[in-house]
Motif scaffolding. Structure first.
Motif, mmCIF file in Angstrom:
data_model
loop_
_atom_site.group_PDB
_atom_site.id
_atom_site.type_symbol
_atom_site.label_atom_id
_atom_site.label_comp_id
_atom_site.label_asym_id
_atom_site.label_seq_id
_atom_site.Cartn_x
_atom_site.Cartn_y
_atom_site.Cartn_z
ATOM 1 N N GLY A 72 80.120 26.382 -25.403
ATOM 2 C CA GLY A 72 79.296 27.070 -24.404
ATOM 3 C C GLY A 72 80.012 27.192 -23.067
ATOM 4 O O GLY A 72 80.065 28.264 -22.463
ATOM 5 N N SER A 73 80.622 26.093 -22.601
ATOM 6 C CA SER A 73 81.284 26.137 -21.292
ATOM 7 C C SER A 73 82.577 26.948 -21.353
ATOM 8 O O SER A 73 82.924 27.650 -20.397
ATOM 9 C CB SER A 73 81.521 24.723 -20.735
ATOM 10 O OG SER A 73 82.272 23.938 -21.617
ATOM 11 N N LEU A 74 83.259 26.882 -22.486
ATOM 12 C CA LEU A 74 84.483 27.683 -22.667
ATOM 13 C C LEU A 74 84.151 29.173 -22.579
ATOM 14 O O LEU A 74 84.798 29.935 -21.856
ATOM 15 C CB LEU A 74 85.082 27.349 -24.045
ATOM 16 C CG LEU A 74 86.381 28.035 -24.459
ATOM 17 C CD1 LEU A 74 87.547 27.489 -23.646
ATOM 18 C CD2 LEU A 74 86.659 27.797 -25.946
ATOM 19 N N LEU A 75 83.123 29.575 -23.309
ATOM 20 C CA LEU A 75 82.721 30.991 -23.305
ATOM 21 C C LEU A 75 82.150 31.403 -21.939
ATOM 22 O O LEU A 75 82.345 32.534 -21.499
ATOM 23 C CB LEU A 75 81.695 31.253 -24.409
ATOM 24 C CG LEU A 75 82.252 31.206 -25.840
ATOM 25 C CD1 LEU A 75 81.112 31.245 -26.857
ATOM 26 C CD2 LEU A 75 83.223 32.352 -26.101
ATOM 27 N N ALA A 76 81.457 30.465 -21.287
ATOM 28 C CA ALA A 76 80.880 30.786 -19.973
ATOM 29 C C ALA A 76 81.985 31.079 -18.960
ATOM 30 O O ALA A 76 81.932 32.076 -18.238
ATOM 31 C CB ALA A 76 79.994 29.641 -19.485
ATOM 32 N N VAL A 77 83.008 30.224 -18.928
ATOM 33 C CA VAL A 77 84.106 30.464 -17.978
ATOM 34 C C VAL A 77 84.890 31.714 -18.396
ATOM 35 O O VAL A 77 85.308 32.507 -17.551
ATOM 36 C CB VAL A 77 85.015 29.219 -17.840
ATOM 37 C CG1 VAL A 77 86.220 29.524 -16.945
ATOM 38 C CG2 VAL A 77 84.228 28.049 -17.252
ATOM 39 N N VAL A 110 97.733 29.373 -14.989
ATOM 40 C CA VAL A 110 96.981 28.149 -14.679
ATOM 41 C C VAL A 110 96.056 27.821 -15.853
ATOM 42 O O VAL A 110 95.801 28.673 -16.704
ATOM 43 C CB VAL A 110 96.136 28.297 -13.389
ATOM 44 C CG1 VAL A 110 97.023 28.456 -12.173
ATOM 45 C CG2 VAL A 110 95.168 29.456 -13.506
ATOM 46 N N ALA A 111 95.564 26.583 -15.869
ATOM 47 C CA ALA A 111 94.714 26.165 -16.985
ATOM 48 C C ALA A 111 93.369 25.649 -16.492
ATOM 49 O O ALA A 111 93.278 25.069 -15.402
ATOM 50 C CB ALA A 111 95.421 25.089 -17.795
ATOM 51 N N VAL A 112 92.332 25.881 -17.289
ATOM 52 C CA VAL A 112 91.006 25.325 -16.999
ATOM 53 C C VAL A 112 90.572 24.542 -18.235
ATOM 54 O O VAL A 112 90.508 25.100 -19.335
ATOM 55 C CB VAL A 112 89.956 26.425 -16.718
ATOM 56 C CG1 VAL A 112 88.610 25.796 -16.352
ATOM 57 C CG2 VAL A 112 90.424 27.358 -15.608
ATOM 58 N N PHE A 113 90.320 23.259 -18.077
ATOM 59 C CA PHE A 113 89.879 22.443 -19.195
ATOM 60 C C PHE A 113 88.441 21.989 -18.953
ATOM 61 O O PHE A 113 88.084 21.527 -17.868
ATOM 62 C CB PHE A 113 90.817 21.248 -19.399
ATOM 63 C CG PHE A 113 92.218 21.679 -19.758
ATOM 64 C CD1 PHE A 113 92.420 22.714 -20.662
ATOM 65 C CD2 PHE A 113 93.318 21.078 -19.170
ATOM 66 C CE1 PHE A 113 93.709 23.144 -20.985
ATOM 67 C CE2 PHE A 113 94.609 21.493 -19.480
ATOM 68 C CZ PHE A 113 94.802 22.527 -20.390
ATOM 69 N N LEU A 114 87.628 22.151 -19.991
ATOM 70 C CA LEU A 114 86.187 21.950 -19.855
ATOM 71 C C LEU A 114 85.676 20.850 -20.779
ATOM 72 O O LEU A 114 86.124 20.748 -21.933
ATOM 73 C CB LEU A 114 85.481 23.270 -20.203
ATOM 74 C CG LEU A 114 85.927 24.426 -19.289
ATOM 75 C CD1 LEU A 114 85.852 25.748 -20.013
ATOM 76 C CD2 LEU A 114 85.115 24.406 -18.014
ATOM 77 N N ASP A 115 84.767 20.038 -20.268
ATOM 78 C CA ASP A 115 84.096 19.026 -21.097
ATOM 79 C C ASP A 115 85.085 18.057 -21.753
ATOM 80 O O ASP A 115 84.794 17.477 -22.782
ATOM 81 C CB ASP A 115 83.255 19.739 -22.178
ATOM 82 C CG ASP A 115 82.141 18.856 -22.735
ATOM 83 O OD1 ASP A 115 81.499 18.150 -21.940
ATOM 84 O OD2 ASP A 115 81.917 18.874 -23.960
ATOM 85 N N THR A 116 86.247 17.878 -21.134
ATOM 86 C CA THR A 116 87.318 17.095 -21.755
ATOM 87 C C THR A 116 87.692 15.928 -20.852
ATOM 88 O O THR A 116 88.317 16.112 -19.805
ATOM 89 C CB THR A 116 88.549 18.010 -22.004
ATOM 90 O OG1 THR A 116 88.119 19.147 -22.751
ATOM 91 C CG2 THR A 116 89.631 17.272 -22.758
ATOM 92 N N ALA A 117 87.298 14.712 -21.249
ATOM 93 C CA ALA A 117 87.464 13.542 -20.400
ATOM 94 C C ALA A 117 88.927 13.113 -20.274
ATOM 95 O O ALA A 117 89.346 12.587 -19.246
ATOM 96 C CB ALA A 117 86.622 12.393 -20.941
ATOM 97 N N ASP A 118 89.689 13.351 -21.332
ATOM 98 C CA ASP A 118 91.068 12.876 -21.383
ATOM 99 C C ASP A 118 91.877 14.029 -21.963
ATOM 100 O O ASP A 118 91.479 14.608 -22.985
ATOM 101 C CB ASP A 118 91.077 11.651 -22.325
ATOM 102 C CG ASP A 118 92.464 11.096 -22.588
ATOM 103 O OD1 ASP A 118 93.459 11.787 -22.296
ATOM 104 O OD2 ASP A 118 92.549 9.974 -23.112
#
Ligand SMILES: [Mn+2]
Length: 322
Positions: free
Chosen positions: A29-34, A80-88
């Protein structure tokens, strides 16, 4: 902070977007939202996940088919990179190799209390129900784009998935208010439930039965324990059963405060899911075994036998009760 993030999205031109392996409702969901925000801003972007295939349960979400598996990536000229919902960042799986060879700015947006803040910019809000809730907050605060029906579906799916349909303690006035707004924008609640929860295979239901058969109580009924030691789970089962939610059957038992669920990990060893109904912080227990998560929901991986893993986990839970 929200302004900093909208500036980051506006001033850069090409983006790699990703989330954790075994991507779930909030990750996708967050990947598609961004991805949708960047599409509206007319920015080049690639949505890449470690998983192959990506969980088909979420294919009803707009632009799902634009998500590519790492195996299918050639040279992606992102800046650039955007990482979502990923703690590590290790949880990105193979996708991590795309940033290892080069120095790129990373935007890290997450709600896990265990987040390692590996980004150049880190927006970690452990009070948010989900990463999708944070994304919605960013959009509302900055007005970077308007939320259309497709984006509303992405946000709604992530929030309802991570709150277990408003049943977990991360459900707040804000998470419910956002979902109400998303419904106003055209989300059909039943349609989401149907795709995400009500289309299971028979085989996956049998596995659920087997898991429930293994349910036992420990520590005078304060710990619920489930294991799937013998089952061989297919890829499809993994998508179908919501393995990460199976552990919730432990804490559904009256009197149980801590739930433990053990299963074979695809990559070998044992995958452990932990849940807490009350005050015990299972993130601290998971951390002892090099895992993490939230205080009420956490996990780790172990290389011991099922019996030994069970013994070690019960020992730590008992200590936590003291
Ligand atoms: Mn999440």
């Amino acid at each position: 902070m929200f302004k900093k993030i909208s500036d980051f999205l506006i001033k850069n031109d090409s983006f790699l977007l990703s989330s954790h392996l075994n991507a779930d409702g909030d990750a996708i969901g967050s990947l598609l939202a961004v991805g949708t925000i960047l599409k509206k801003l007319k920015k080049k972007h690639w949505m890449v996940l470690h998983d192959n295939p990506v969980n088909p349960k979420f294919k009803f979400l707009k632009d799902f088919e634009k998500i590519i598996s790492f195996d299918e990536t050639r040279n992606i000229p992102f800046e650039v990179a955007v990482f979502l919902d990923t703690a590590d960042s290790d949880r990105l799986g193979t996708v991590k190799s795309l940033i290892e060879k080069r120095k790129v700015s990373i935007l890290n947006i997450d709600h896990h209390v265990s987040n390692l803040r590996y980004g150049t910019i880190n927006l970690v809000d452990s009070k948010a129900s989900s990463t999708c809730e944070i994304i919605c907050n960013i959009i509302e605060e900055t007005g970077i784009v308007t939320i259309d029906k497709a984006l509303a579906y992405h946000i709604y799916t992530g929030i309802t998935y991570d709150t277990f349909r408003f049943a977990f303690s991360n459900t707040t006035v804000n998470s419910m208010r956002i979902c109400t707004d998303m419904v106003k924008k055209g989300v059909d609640c039943h349609e989401v439930s149907k795709h995400v929860y009500f289309e299971k295979t028979l085989h996956s239901m049998k596995i659920l039965g087997e898991a429930l058969k293994s349910l036992e109580l420990h520590c005078g009924g304060r710990v619920g324990f489930i294991s799937l030691e013998k089952s061989v789970l297919t890829e499809e089962d993994n998508f179908q059963i919501d393995l990460d939610n199976l552990v919730n059957y432990t804490t559904a038992v009256e009197g149980v405060e801590v739930g433990i669920f053990l299963r074979r990990a695809k990559e070998g060893g044992i995958k452990v899911s932990l849940r807490s109904k009350d005050s015990i912080d299972v993130n601290r227990i998971a951390r002892i075994f090099n895992g993490g998560g939230h205080s009420k929901a956490a996990g780790c991986r172990m290389s011991e036998s099922f019996d030994e893993a069970k013994r070690l986990l019960l020992k730590e839970v008992k200590k936590a009760f003291r």
